[in-house]
Write a protein that holds these residues in place. Structure first.
Motif, PDB file in Angstrom:
ATOM      1  N   ARG A  88      44.220  53.726  45.523  1.00 58.07           N
ATOM      2  CA  ARG A  88      43.615  53.143  44.289  1.00 58.07           C
ATOM      3  C   ARG A  88      43.602  51.568  44.998  1.00 58.07           C
ATOM      4  N   LEU A  89      43.274  51.533  46.210  1.00 57.46           N
ATOM      5  CA  LEU A  89      43.321  50.287  46.692  1.00 57.46           C
ATOM      6  C   LEU A  89      42.507  49.216  46.021  1.00 57.46           C
ATOM      7  N   ARG A  90      41.149  49.708  45.750  1.00 56.02           N
ATOM      8  CA  ARG A  90      40.180  48.653  45.279  1.00 56.02           C
ATOM      9  C   ARG A  90      40.912  48.130  43.939  1.00 56.02           C
ATOM     10  N   GLU A  91      41.431  49.168  42.946  1.00 54.03           N
ATOM     11  CA  GLU A  91      41.942  48.821  41.770  1.00 54.03           C
ATOM     12  C   GLU A  91      42.993  47.801  41.936  1.00 54.03           C
ATOM     13  N   ILE A  92      43.878  48.169  42.801  1.00 54.40           N
ATOM     14  CA  ILE A  92      45.147  47.121  42.926  1.00 54.40           C
ATOM     15  C   ILE A  92      44.735  45.738  43.505  1.00 54.40           C
ATOM     16  N   CYS A  93      43.615  45.603  44.328  1.00 50.09           N
ATOM     17  CA  CYS A  93      43.128  44.592  44.861  1.00 50.09           C
ATOM     18  C   CYS A  93      42.570  43.655  43.760  1.00 50.09           C
ATOM     19  N   LEU A  94      41.950  44.391  43.092  1.00 48.09           N
ATOM     20  CA  LEU A  94      40.958  43.465  41.969  1.00 48.09           C
ATOM     21  C   LEU A  94      42.100  43.029  40.767  1.00 48.09           C
ATOM     22  N   ALA A  95      42.904  43.882  40.581  1.00 45.62           N
ATOM     23  CA  ALA A  95      44.302  43.379  39.613  1.00 45.62           C
ATOM     24  C   ALA A  95      44.798  42.007  40.223  1.00 45.62           C
ATOM     25  N   ALA A  96      45.071  42.341  41.628  1.00 45.66           N
ATOM     26  CA  ALA A  96      45.773  41.238  42.033  1.00 45.66           C
ATOM     27  C   ALA A  96      44.853  39.695  42.134  1.00 45.66           C
ATOM     28  N   THR A  97      43.728  39.936  42.560  1.00 48.20           N
ATOM     29  CA  THR A  97      42.785  38.723  42.966  1.00 48.20           C
ATOM     30  C   THR A  97      42.550  38.214  41.374  1.00 48.20           C
TER      31      THR A  97
END
Length: 304
Positions: A88-97
């Motif tokens: 779920r890396l894309r989802e996680i990075c979008l949430a953090a950014t």
């Protein structure tokens, strides 16, 4: 980066940057606690899938303290259960950014630190996210309080140290050095010079990026900001030691501009004039094509 030269009969060019092992790093130290080694199971996450979902839910909360807790837990999960995050890396990075621009500076800084830690822990697995994360971090270098600017620069450094060198170079040249903002160009130029020194001019000359790199170096060497101009001039001086890059610089720059750059380099002695050049980590003479030795740690970043 530029593509390989055309020609159907030519064999695909191997890119040495894709095969170089990035500098190892154990991760950034936090104020609360240091990062543990990747793969070490954290007893606090008996159900990592559920813990990740809870962390993401915290980021969606209106409570800033919950947001900080969620941002703190994500790198801990990455250390102990990387396989859970990778799916779920894309989802996680979008949430953090999305929290990087949070109006509450403590949340913004925590998000920046979290992204840097993800680069330090997941390394090449973050290649696919490097461009999107850099696009959010780079603007924070110029329009934020000093401590957030520092955190953004350090997280970008973690990106450069840990993702594939080819990816880092692409991001810096496509997003950083082209910025209209002085501080962003300065940060990107310094990181690009560091990456070039680590890779060495011989390896760089054998990649499809050579032509664009020569053009970027020449442009930075004429920048309006003295520090950015210094980094660019150091790039040019480094590239001139290679015949291929020397020809590319002659093709990329007008004779007048190239002569002006060379005159400035000779006049200043590349770093010997205190008033013009920023301090650098090592004398120019000591730089060579050998990769730097792995460091034990990356720069520490504090959460506020």
């Amino acid at each position: 980066m530029v593509g390989a030269s055309p020609g159907a009969a030519a064999a695909p060019m191997a890119d040495p940057l894709l095969t170089v092992t990035p500098q190892t790093a154990t991760g950034a130290k936090r104020r609360e606690e240091p990062l543990r080694g990747r793969g070490q199971k954290d007893r606090a996450f008996s159900d990592p899938q559920q813990s990740l979902q809870e962390a993401l839910s915290m980021l969606g909360s209106d409570d800033w303290e919950l947001k900080k807790k969620g941002l703190f837990n994500i790198p801990r999960l990455a250390e102990s259960h990387p396989e859970v995050l990778l799916g779920r890396l894309r989802e996680i990075c979008l949430a953090a950014t999305s929290e990087v621009t949070n109006l509450r500076s403590k949340v913004s800084c925590s998000a920046i630190v979290t992204l840097g830690e993800l680069f330090a822990i997941l390394k090449k697995d973050m290649d696919s996210e490097a461009d999107g994360v850099a696009a959010v971090l780079l603007p924070m270098v110029w329009n934020s309080p000093e401590f957030i600017q520092k955190a953004a620069c350090q997280s970008l450094e973690m990106m450069v140290e840990n993702v594939t060198p080819a990816r880092a170079m692409t991001v810096l040249m496509d997003r950083g050095v082209k910025s209209r903002y002085v501080q962003v160009r300065k940060c990107a130029a310094e990181l690009l010079l560091s990456l070039m020194e680590k890779m060495g001019v011989t390896k760089l000359a054998g990649t499809p990026r050579a032509e664009k790199l020569a053009h970027v170096a020449g442009t930075l060497a004429q920048d309006c900001h003295k520090d950015t101009r210094h980094y660019g001039q150091e790039m040019v001086k480094m590239l001139l030691n290679n015949q291929k890059f020397k020809k590319l610089l002659e093709q990329s720059l007008s004779p007048h501009d190239l002569e002006d750059i060379l005159t400035r380099i000779k006049k200043k002695g590349m770093g010997n004039q205190k008033g013009e050049c920023p301090s650098v980590k090592e004398p120019v003479e000591k730089r060579n094509d050998s990769p730097k030795k792995p460091q034990a740690t990356l720069p520490s970043i504090k959460r506020y």
